[in-house]
Design an enzyme around this catalytic site. Structure first.
Site, mmCIF file in Angstrom:
data_model
loop_
_atom_site.group_PDB
_atom_site.id
_atom_site.type_symbol
_atom_site.label_atom_id
_atom_site.label_comp_id
_atom_site.label_asym_id
_atom_site.label_seq_id
_atom_site.Cartn_x
_atom_site.Cartn_y
_atom_site.Cartn_z
ATOM 1 N N ASN A 13 15.991 -9.442 97.409
ATOM 2 C CA ASN A 13 14.952 -10.472 97.002
ATOM 3 C C ASN A 13 14.222 -11.121 98.238
ATOM 4 O O ASN A 13 14.777 -11.879 99.010
ATOM 5 C CB ASN A 13 15.564 -11.353 95.952
ATOM 6 C CG ASN A 13 14.603 -12.502 95.755
ATOM 7 O OD1 ASN A 13 13.085 -12.383 95.900
ATOM 8 N ND2 ASN A 13 15.005 -13.552 95.062
ATOM 9 N N LYS A 15 11.984 -12.876 98.684
ATOM 10 C CA LYS A 15 11.114 -14.181 98.298
ATOM 11 C C LYS A 15 9.763 -14.140 99.018
ATOM 12 O O LYS A 15 9.188 -13.230 99.039
ATOM 13 C CB LYS A 15 11.910 -15.504 98.631
ATOM 14 C CG LYS A 15 13.475 -15.133 97.929
ATOM 15 C CD LYS A 15 14.458 -16.332 98.309
ATOM 16 C CE LYS A 15 15.929 -16.057 97.433
ATOM 17 N NZ LYS A 15 16.613 -17.091 97.533
ATOM 18 N N HIS A 99 14.745 -16.278 88.131
ATOM 19 C CA HIS A 99 15.273 -16.686 89.137
ATOM 20 C C HIS A 99 15.431 -18.229 89.155
ATOM 21 O O HIS A 99 14.509 -18.901 88.814
ATOM 22 C CB HIS A 99 14.503 -16.326 90.539
ATOM 23 C CG HIS A 99 15.370 -16.337 91.765
ATOM 24 N ND1 HIS A 99 15.550 -17.722 92.393
ATOM 25 C CD2 HIS A 99 16.012 -15.601 92.381
ATOM 26 C CE1 HIS A 99 16.119 -17.526 93.483
ATOM 27 N NE2 HIS A 99 16.709 -16.279 93.711
ATOM 28 N N GLU A 101 14.906 -20.301 91.564
ATOM 29 C CA GLU A 101 13.618 -20.894 92.021
ATOM 30 C C GLU A 101 12.200 -20.813 91.171
ATOM 31 O O GLU A 101 11.565 -21.575 91.237
ATOM 32 C CB GLU A 101 13.394 -20.195 93.507
ATOM 33 C CG GLU A 101 14.541 -20.496 94.331
ATOM 34 C CD GLU A 101 14.608 -19.684 95.497
ATOM 35 O OE1 GLU A 101 13.886 -18.706 95.808
ATOM 36 O OE2 GLU A 101 15.831 -19.716 96.143
ATOM 37 N N GLU A 185 23.756 -16.058 89.916
ATOM 38 C CA GLU A 185 23.232 -16.799 91.185
ATOM 39 C C GLU A 185 23.629 -18.286 91.121
ATOM 40 O O GLU A 185 22.859 -19.102 90.617
ATOM 41 C CB GLU A 185 22.059 -16.636 91.645
ATOM 42 C CG GLU A 185 21.472 -15.013 91.763
ATOM 43 C CD GLU A 185 20.437 -15.044 92.734
ATOM 44 O OE1 GLU A 185 20.618 -14.120 93.578
ATOM 45 O OE2 GLU A 185 19.458 -15.712 92.467
ATOM 46 N N GLY A 191 20.764 -19.641 99.576
ATOM 47 C CA GLY A 191 20.385 -20.165 100.790
ATOM 48 C C GLY A 191 21.062 -21.142 101.772
ATOM 49 O O GLY A 191 20.773 -21.744 102.613
ATOM 50 N N SER A 231 24.084 -16.321 99.192
ATOM 51 C CA SER A 231 24.731 -16.329 100.323
ATOM 52 C C SER A 231 25.564 -14.876 100.804
ATOM 53 O O SER A 231 26.471 -14.995 101.425
ATOM 54 C CB SER A 231 25.440 -17.608 100.700
ATOM 55 O OG SER A 231 24.608 -18.704 100.760
HETATM 56 P P1 13P Z 1 20.583 -16.063 99.755
HETATM 57 O O1 13P Z 1 20.962 -14.653 99.604
HETATM 58 O O2 13P Z 1 19.353 -16.099 100.782
HETATM 59 O O3 13P Z 1 21.519 -17.011 99.567
HETATM 60 O O4 13P Z 1 19.499 -15.730 98.158
HETATM 61 C C1 13P Z 1 19.973 -15.436 97.072
HETATM 62 C C2 13P Z 1 19.007 -15.085 96.206
HETATM 63 O O5 13P Z 1 18.320 -16.125 95.780
HETATM 64 C C3 13P Z 1 18.808 -13.930 95.791
HETATM 65 O O6 13P Z 1 17.823 -13.992 94.733
#
Ligand code: 13P
Length: 270
Positions: A13, A15, A99, A101, A185, A191, A231
């Site tokens: 992903n 982002k 997601h 986010e 997640e 992150g 992560s």
């Molecule tokens: P990170 O791997 O940067 O922690 O992000 C995970 C994520 O949100 C994947 O959709």
């Protein structure tokens, strides 16, 4: 392959990262490293603007293409939205939906939370509408779920995650659920560099699988792929991916570097 014959998926992903040129460079560096890997499905999910560039660079490497969101209507006056037909036309097989986010559930809670929640207003109901509509079109959802840190501290992780999954999958057929992908997640792990310990990640993925079993039966529960995200990187992936309920990874930061993402893909193939 995992022992249970579910082919793992490693999905990157990206982002809100990478222009078309950067997408071409990243996929061109990744493709030769993962081409020919067996027992793993590799997927990249660029921003909408870089889908076409990524698709061109994928070539015959076998990497699948995914989008980071999608809408539940065919076409029309829906400013800013992107339909499943548009994504299929761009070469997508998958779309991430729900997601944290886009749900407005970020790892940090601060004074801008109200604004974020108003802007990123995804709910279990909109995720469910998207799942129904896109599966009818032949696009596969990667449906995300996960608890925030205060929910975990309150002992509500299992309740939150299974509630999200039941609501997001409601009304789908067992065959549809068998074909889609779920990503667990934990929001606090996204992150932050604070990966969920592998035993616990496996336990929660097992809770998700039993939730699916209760609602859709054995064949859906045994076939649905459940990914871990938060992560995951080239150092910790092998341990997570060795767990029986973890069928791959949804990778953020580590998917932005071809070498680290390829290492994770190879760990899943092993
Ligand atoms: P990170 O791997 O940067 O922690 O992000 C995970 C994520 O949100 C994947 O959709």
């Amino acid at each position: 392959m995992t022992s249970n014959a579910r082919t793992p998926v490693i999905a990157g992903n990206w982002k809100m990262n990478n222009t078309r040129e950067q997408a071409r460079e990243l996929v061109s560096a990744l493709a030769p490293q993962v081409k020919g890997l067996s027992g793993v499905e590799v997927c990249v999910c660029p921003p909408f603007t870089a889908l076409e560039a990524a698709k061109a660079a994928i070539g015959d490497s076998g990497i699948a293409l995914g989008a980071q969101n999608v809408f539940w209507e065919e076409k029309g006056a829906w400013t800013s939205q992107v339909s499943p037909d548009m994504l299929l036309d761009a070469g997508c097989k998958y779309a991430i939906i729900g997601h944290s986010e886009t749900r407005g559930r970020f790892g940090t809670v601060d004074e801008t939370l109200a604004t974020r929640l108003a802007y990123f207003g995804e709910t279990d109901q909109t995720i469910n509408a998207k799942a129904h509509f896109i599966m009818g079109k032949g696009l596969l959802p990667i449906i995300c779920c996960g608890e925030m840190i205060d929910e975990r501290k309150a002992g509500k992780t299992d309740e939150i995650v299974s509630g999200q999954i039941k609501a997001c999958l409601a009304g789908l057929s067992a065959e549809q659920v068998a074909a889609l992908v779920i990503a667990y997640e934990p929001v606090w792990a996204i992150g932050t560099g604070e990966v969920c310990e592998s035993e616990e990640a496996n336990r929660v993925c097992g809770v998700i699988r039993e939730t699916v079993r209760g609602a859709f039966g054995d064949s859906a529960a045994d076939a649905v792929r459940i990914l871990y995200g938060g992560s995951m990187n080239d150092k910790n992936a092998a341990e997570l991916l060795a767990k029986p309920h973890i069928d791959g990874g949804l990778v953020g930061g580590a998917a932005l570097k071809a070498d680290s993402f390829a290492t994770i893909c190879k760990a899943a193939a092993a």
